[in-house]
Design an enzyme around this catalytic site. Structure first.
Site, PDB file in Angstrom:
ATOM      1  N   SER A 189      76.221  54.467  42.056  1.00 62.68           N
ATOM      2  CA  SER A 189      75.565  53.040  42.550  1.00 62.68           C
ATOM      3  C   SER A 189      76.756  52.088  42.223  1.00 62.68           C
ATOM      4  O   SER A 189      77.820  51.865  42.771  1.00 62.68           O
ATOM      5  CB  SER A 189      74.349  52.956  41.905  1.00 62.68           C
ATOM      6  OG  SER A 189      73.713  52.080  42.630  1.00 62.68           O
ATOM      7  N   ASP A 257      62.645  68.865  60.591  1.00 63.48           N
ATOM      8  CA  ASP A 257      62.918  69.892  59.519  1.00 63.48           C
ATOM      9  C   ASP A 257      63.590  71.142  60.075  1.00 63.48           C
ATOM     10  O   ASP A 257      64.534  71.789  59.725  1.00 63.48           O
ATOM     11  CB  ASP A 257      61.624  70.103  58.946  1.00 63.48           C
ATOM     12  CG  ASP A 257      61.587  71.040  57.569  1.00 63.48           C
ATOM     13  OD1 ASP A 257      62.625  71.737  57.251  1.00 63.48           O
ATOM     14  OD2 ASP A 257      60.489  71.256  57.111  1.00 63.48           O
ATOM     15  N   ASP A 260      67.664  72.365  61.479  1.00 61.45           N
ATOM     16  CA  ASP A 260      68.678  72.861  60.923  1.00 61.45           C
ATOM     17  C   ASP A 260      68.534  74.173  60.765  1.00 61.45           C
ATOM     18  O   ASP A 260      69.326  74.704  59.683  1.00 61.45           O
ATOM     19  CB  ASP A 260      68.838  72.020  59.615  1.00 61.45           C
ATOM     20  CG  ASP A 260      67.556  72.064  58.768  1.00 61.45           C
ATOM     21  OD1 ASP A 260      67.049  73.070  58.860  1.00 61.45           O
ATOM     22  OD2 ASP A 260      67.652  71.260  57.862  1.00 61.45           O
ATOM     23  N   ASP A 264      62.009  73.919  55.563  1.00 55.93           N
ATOM     24  CA  ASP A 264      61.866  73.985  54.025  1.00 55.93           C
ATOM     25  C   ASP A 264      61.766  72.588  53.569  1.00 55.93           C
ATOM     26  O   ASP A 264      61.666  72.182  52.430  1.00 55.93           O
ATOM     27  CB  ASP A 264      63.230  74.453  53.550  1.00 55.93           C
ATOM     28  CG  ASP A 264      64.398  73.493  54.058  1.00 55.93           C
ATOM     29  OD1 ASP A 264      64.143  72.836  54.752  1.00 55.93           O
ATOM     30  OD2 ASP A 264      65.435  73.889  53.575  1.00 55.93           O
ATOM     31  N   ASP A 401      68.746  58.624  50.217  1.00 54.29           N
ATOM     32  CA  ASP A 401      68.887  57.466  49.544  1.00 54.29           C
ATOM     33  C   ASP A 401      68.231  56.077  50.105  1.00 54.29           C
ATOM     34  O   ASP A 401      68.618  55.767  51.027  1.00 54.29           O
ATOM     35  CB  ASP A 401      70.610  57.126  49.338  1.00 54.29           C
ATOM     36  CG  ASP A 401      70.950  56.158  48.319  1.00 54.29           C
ATOM     37  OD1 ASP A 401      70.069  55.175  48.264  1.00 54.29           O
ATOM     38  OD2 ASP A 401      71.804  56.212  47.604  1.00 54.29           O
ATOM     39  N   HIS A 439      68.256  57.822  45.651  1.00 55.52           N
ATOM     40  CA  HIS A 439      69.714  57.126  45.191  1.00 55.52           C
ATOM     41  C   HIS A 439      69.910  57.752  43.811  1.00 55.52           C
ATOM     42  O   HIS A 439      69.229  57.604  42.693  1.00 55.52           O
ATOM     43  CB  HIS A 439      68.840  55.519  45.086  1.00 55.52           C
ATOM     44  CG  HIS A 439      70.213  54.679  44.703  1.00 55.52           C
ATOM     45  ND1 HIS A 439      71.527  54.671  45.284  1.00 55.52           N
ATOM     46  CD2 HIS A 439      70.268  53.741  43.587  1.00 55.52           C
ATOM     47  CE1 HIS A 439      72.286  53.867  45.035  1.00 55.52           C
ATOM     48  NE2 HIS A 439      71.595  53.469  43.756  1.00 55.52           N
TER      49      HIS A 439
HETATM   50 CA   LIG Z   1      64.993  72.171  57.048  1.00 53.28          CA
END
Ligand SMILES: [Ca+2]
Length: 510
Positions: A189, A257, A260, A264, A401, A439
């Site tokens: 940060s 979700d 990719d 999960d 973040d 973050h």
């Molecule tokens: Ca996924």
């Protein structure tokens, strides 16, 4: 009888300094008289017995107390540095009483700083490093320290970290009779901005640098944060109530979700996720699971970048998956305080400045001009000297973040080849993006990892990191591990075995 001056001095020191050893290794208490520190006063030098450290102020939490109680004995040195007449920089330097690993790890700050980072120092000390932290030159919360104190702003922006580093190395040398064999900086940060600033301005300070979620360019970051508030808070009807965040999060996961390759609960490559909030439009009456037309518009807006009136991107946006933590910037009733302070105390010099008057074009330009060389953008080219002398830079950021758009780290990384060349980036810099991490930590994804060991292996053995294991815990118990991959690679499930074990994943291009 004439007594030689040196003998007299040695006799005086032996009486005045209990535990005085010899030139090879001074006692901790003797560091009070270390005279080689220019513009600095050592105010404390005492041995803290194992488990004996008690943190003052906000650091005195139960969680920290258990961390401090596990510390080995160390020599605690505190000093006040005054590189300018208006400077009042507090630093602490902790030196392992035994088992020093021969190295120095400096740690960074968060927000507007104002406190010594005791928990991060404890982590470094526990691993055998000599460590240092500074309050960056003020001890008040927020940004009010800068009002009417340009030298204190300079201390915050870059001078305190460098002065701390120079003094810490001198104290380490005095205590052990050796300079540190390697020096590292570790921050997230504001600490990430400090890390990049050190690499840019003081290329000789560190051999390896970890920059997490760097608050850079700070002037644009704070403009974006206020812009986020302006889009959602100025008109009460555009506000997205906190109780709606979970429904939005679920809708985002439903959309992205599985994209990719693995369902999960995490989005491994958020920029490729295109979520249309229209799917949540209220069909009948308003409720926590749906969005009014103005709220649909708000969500669309904040998932896009902030732009000037001529369409120039100021700062990138929140990424899909971050929804549960939106409250920090758009929870209201006002925009994020940390960002307002930059404009109140450093741009307009007016504590009563009204955020409702904020004009993105006019006021960001003013911030860039006023804070040039302090909190304006760090020039990627300026890292070349650090890289040329062999310095290694490890950067990371959580994809979820909620404080600084994760694309800030991605964009900085992407800007490097044009600035310093592909070969230099390949030999000197890496970026690790962390799916589902907030973050500098937290969030639903594996969010606990060790960057220091990979950095050391890179600096000391020439092995660049390609994959770093991260873990997620619930109630102190690890329930998922996952590799973090060197950007632009992402972790892909091999198709067999537990999806909660890192060994079943391979780093590949998305
Ligand atoms: Ca996924």
């Amino acid at each position: 009888m004439k007594i030689p001056r040196a003998a007299l001095l040695a006799a005086v020191m032996a009486i005045a300094l209990p535990g005085y050893v010899d030139a090879a290794g001074r006692s901790c208490e003797s560091l009070l008289t270390v005279a080689t520190l220019e513009n600095a006063t050592v105010t404390l030098a005492e041995v803290v017995p194992a488990g004996g450290f008690r943190a003052p102020g906000a650091a005195a939490t139960a969680q920290n107390a258990s961390r401090f109680s596990a510390l080995p004995a160390f020599c605690r040195v505190a000093a006040t540095l005054r590189p300018s007449a208006d400077s009042d920089i507090k630093v602490e330097i902790w030196l392992p009483a035994s088992g020093w690993n021969g190295k120095f790890e400096a740690v960074g700050n968060g927000g507007w700083a104002g406190t010594i980072s005791y928990p991060a120092m404890a982590q470094a000390l526990a691993r055998g490093y000599a460590t240092a932290s500074t309050d960056t030159g003020h001890s008040t919360p927020g940004g009010s320290f800068a009002l009417g104190h340009p030298e204190k702003l300079t201390d915050y922006a870059y001078r305190s970290e460098h002065e701390m580093t120079v003094k810490a190395k001198a104290v380490i040398n005095a205590f052990y009779g050796n300079a540190p064999a390697r020096s590292y900086f570790n921050g997230c940060s504001t600490g990430g901005r400090q890390a990049l600033t050190e690499a840019s301005r003081f290329p000789d300070d560190f051999d390896g640098i970890i920059a997490g979620a760097a608050a850079n360019p700070k002037t644009h970051l704070d403009t974006w944060r206020i812009w986020m508030g302006l889009q959602t808070l100025k008109d009460p009807e555009t506000r997205i109530p906190r109780e709606k965040y979970p429904a939005i999060h679920q809708a985002v996961l439903a959309a992205c979700d599985a994209r990719d390759g693995l369902k999960d609960g995490l989005i491994s490559d958020p920029p490729s996720c295109h979520f249309d909030p229209q799917v949540l439009a209220c069909k009948e009456s308003d409720g926590p699971a749906c969005l009014t037309p103005k709220q649909v518009h708000s969500v669309k807006t904040i998932l896009g970048p902030a732009k000037t009136s001529t369409g120039e991107v100021i700062f990138p946006s929140y990424q899909p998956g971050t929804e549960l933590a939106w409250g920090l910037l758009i929870g209201g009733p006002e925009p994020y305080d940390t960002a307002l302070d930059q404009f109140r105390y450093m741009v307009f010099d007016d504590p009563k400045w009204d955020w409702r008057t904020f004009d993105v074009d006019r006021d960001m330009a003013k911030a860039d001009e006023k804070l040039k060389g302090l909190l304006s953008a760090i020039d990627p080219k300026s890292l070349n000297a650090f890289f040329t002398r062999g310095g290694k830079l490890l950067t990371y950021q959580g994809w979820s973040d909620q404080d600084i758009s994760p694309l800030a780290s991605v964009n900085f990384y992407k800007s490097m080849p044009a600035a310093v060349g592909d070969a230099t980036v390949s030999s000197s810099m890496r970026l690790f993006m962390v799916p589902g991490m907030g973050h500098c930590g937290g969030g639903e994804g594996p969010n606990t990892f060790d960057m220091m060991v990979p950095l050391e292996q890179w600096v000391e053995q020439g092995q660049a990191p390609t994959r770093i294991t991260a873990s997620h815990s619930t109630n102190g118990k690890v329930d998922r591990t996952r590799p973090l991959c060197a950007y632009p690679q992402v972790a892909r499930y091999n198709g067999t075995g537990s999806i909660d074990e890192a060994e079943n994943f391979t780093c590949r291009l998305p």
